[in-house]
Design a protein around this motif. Structure first.
Motif, PDB file in Angstrom:
ATOM      1  N   MET A  81     -42.712 -32.630  40.186  1.00 36.99           N
ATOM      2  CA  MET A  81     -42.968 -34.074  40.248  1.00 36.99           C
ATOM      3  C   MET A  81     -41.942 -34.782  41.121  1.00 36.99           C
ATOM      4  N   ARG A  82     -40.711 -34.321  41.091  1.00 41.89           N
ATOM      5  CA  ARG A  82     -39.706 -34.909  41.986  1.00 41.89           C
ATOM      6  C   ARG A  82     -40.077 -34.655  43.443  1.00 41.89           C
ATOM      7  N   ARG A  83     -40.537 -33.455  43.732  1.00 42.50           N
ATOM      8  CA  ARG A  83     -40.934 -33.124  45.106  1.00 42.50           C
ATOM      9  C   ARG A  83     -42.145 -33.950  45.517  1.00 42.50           C
ATOM     10  N   GLN A  84     -43.106 -34.112  44.618  1.00 43.91           N
ATOM     11  CA  GLN A  84     -44.294 -34.908  44.927  1.00 43.91           C
ATOM     12  C   GLN A  84     -43.919 -36.344  45.256  1.00 43.91           C
ATOM     13  N   ASN A  85     -42.965 -36.891  44.523  1.00 41.14           N
ATOM     14  CA  ASN A  85     -42.554 -38.279  44.753  1.00 41.14           C
ATOM     15  C   ASN A  85     -41.832 -38.449  46.081  1.00 41.14           C
ATOM     16  N   LYS A 134     -48.592 -31.111  32.998  1.00 41.79           N
ATOM     17  CA  LYS A 134     -47.370 -30.747  32.278  1.00 41.79           C
ATOM     18  C   LYS A 134     -47.599 -30.784  30.768  1.00 41.79           C
ATOM     19  N   ASP A 144     -42.048 -25.195  36.854  1.00 45.30           N
ATOM     20  CA  ASP A 144     -41.062 -26.250  36.623  1.00 45.30           C
ATOM     21  C   ASP A 144     -41.703 -27.572  37.041  1.00 45.30           C
ATOM     22  N   PHE A 145     -42.372 -28.233  36.103  1.00 49.11           N
ATOM     23  CA  PHE A 145     -43.111 -29.450  36.420  1.00 49.11           C
ATOM     24  C   PHE A 145     -42.191 -30.599  36.807  1.00 49.11           C
ATOM     25  N   ASP A 146     -41.026 -30.684  36.201  1.00 50.95           N
ATOM     26  CA  ASP A 146     -40.122 -31.780  36.537  1.00 50.95           C
ATOM     27  C   ASP A 146     -39.697 -31.691  38.000  1.00 50.95           C
ATOM     28  N   GLU A 147     -39.386 -30.489  38.457  1.00 50.95           N
ATOM     29  CA  GLU A 147     -39.042 -30.297  39.867  1.00 50.95           C
ATOM     30  C   GLU A 147     -40.242 -30.616  40.754  1.00 50.95           C
ATOM     31  N   ILE A 184     -48.408 -35.048  35.764  1.00 52.64           N
ATOM     32  CA  ILE A 184     -47.897 -35.347  34.432  1.00 52.64           C
ATOM     33  C   ILE A 184     -48.886 -34.894  33.362  1.00 52.64           C
TER      34      ILE A 184
END
Length: 284
Positions: free
Chosen positions: A261-265, A201, A256-259, A198
């Motif tokens: 971060m979703r993958r990291q989670n 980003k 694509d930071f949002d993608e 985050i």
């Protein structure tokens, strides 16, 4: 076997180890990583190389304890050994490819958040050895969580900030970045950002405002470290890349930071569990 020749606690739950690994030390470059295993049943853990000494044959790693495997690593003591210490892996920093005259002409800013200070250090150190003085912003929630500050001050111009104002600039790294540029007259033509996803980003969004080319390290996404498990897939400029073999550094304005971060989670709960009960789903 790869012996631990020194160990120290840098901050709560963050440990530095120097490991005797002569072949890795002789080939390592800033930006690369290693894969370690504590024992024959241990999980493969990718860790960024934080320093290396070819003469002593040592490689320095820093591990933040977030789950079972990182706790197992930090529980090792001086004189213990890793059963595996493979590397160097990944692509070195792009700065290493620049001609010397072009490199020395650059005004470079590094932004490090949390444990990201450790992988920033070898790049700043390498630049210092090549006659380049870089600025380094280091951010932490509170002053007790700073790492590698003294080491960084020996090789770069350090600016500290804390969320709670306990040391340095009171605020986020993005606030300090804007203060350096808007109020202190700093001008930069290259930036490297390493830290929590985050933070990267929003720091990359900040450099985009100023038109500063920016690289970010997505090492936190890596699981297998060879590109086989697919866990570190990330979209860069609309194309799929694998962090461990194509990176770990990418253009921060194209990630694509949002993608990411979703993958990291997706893997956060697994990383906190015993890897013997949560295996990586390869090619998933």
């Amino acid at each position: 076997m790869f012996e631990i020749v020194s160990k120290r606690v840098l901050a709560p739950r963050i440990t530095e180890m120097k490991v005797h690994a002569p072949r890795v030390a002789s080939s390592a470059k800033p930006g690369q990583f290693v894969i370690v295993r504590t024992d024959e049943q241990g999980e493969r853990i990718p860790l960024t190389i934080c320093d290396y000494d070819p003469e002593a044959g040592t490689v320095t790693i820093v591990t933040q304890e977030v789950g079972f495997s990182s706790h197992k690593i930090n529980s090792l003591e001086l004189g213990d050994s890793f059963v595996d210490f493979a590397g160097p892996l990944g692509r070195p920093s792009d700065l290493l490819d620049l001609p010397e005259d072009e490199l020395k002409a650059k005004k470079i800013l590094f932004v490090a958040g949390g444990v990201g200070t450790a992988p920033v250090y070898p790049q700043v150190k390498w630049l210092k050895e090549h006659g380049v003085d870089a600025d380094v912003v280091i951010g932490a929630k509170t002053k007790d969580l700073f790492t590698y500050v003294d080491e960084m001050k020996e090789v770069g111009n350090v600016y500290l900030c804390t969320d709670d104002g306990s040391e340095g600039f009171h605020g986020m790294v993005t606030g300090l970045m804007k203060d350096l540029i808007d109020n202190q007259g700093k001008k930069y033509d290259h930036c490297v950002i390493i830290g929590p996803m985050i933070m990267m980003k929003f720091a990359a969004m900040t450099t985009k405002e100023y038109g500063i080319p920016t690289m970010v390290s997505l090492n936190a996404l890596m699981v297998d470290g060879t590109g086989m498990c697919g866990a570190c897939r990330v979209s860069v400029d609309g194309e799929t890349r694998f962090t461990c073999v194509d990176g770990p550094e990418f253009d921060g304005h194209k990630v694509d930071f949002d993608e990411a971060m979703r993958r990291q989670n997706m893997y956060r709960d697994n990383k906190k569990s015993n890897p013997e009960t949560h295996k990586c789903k390869c090619n998933g």
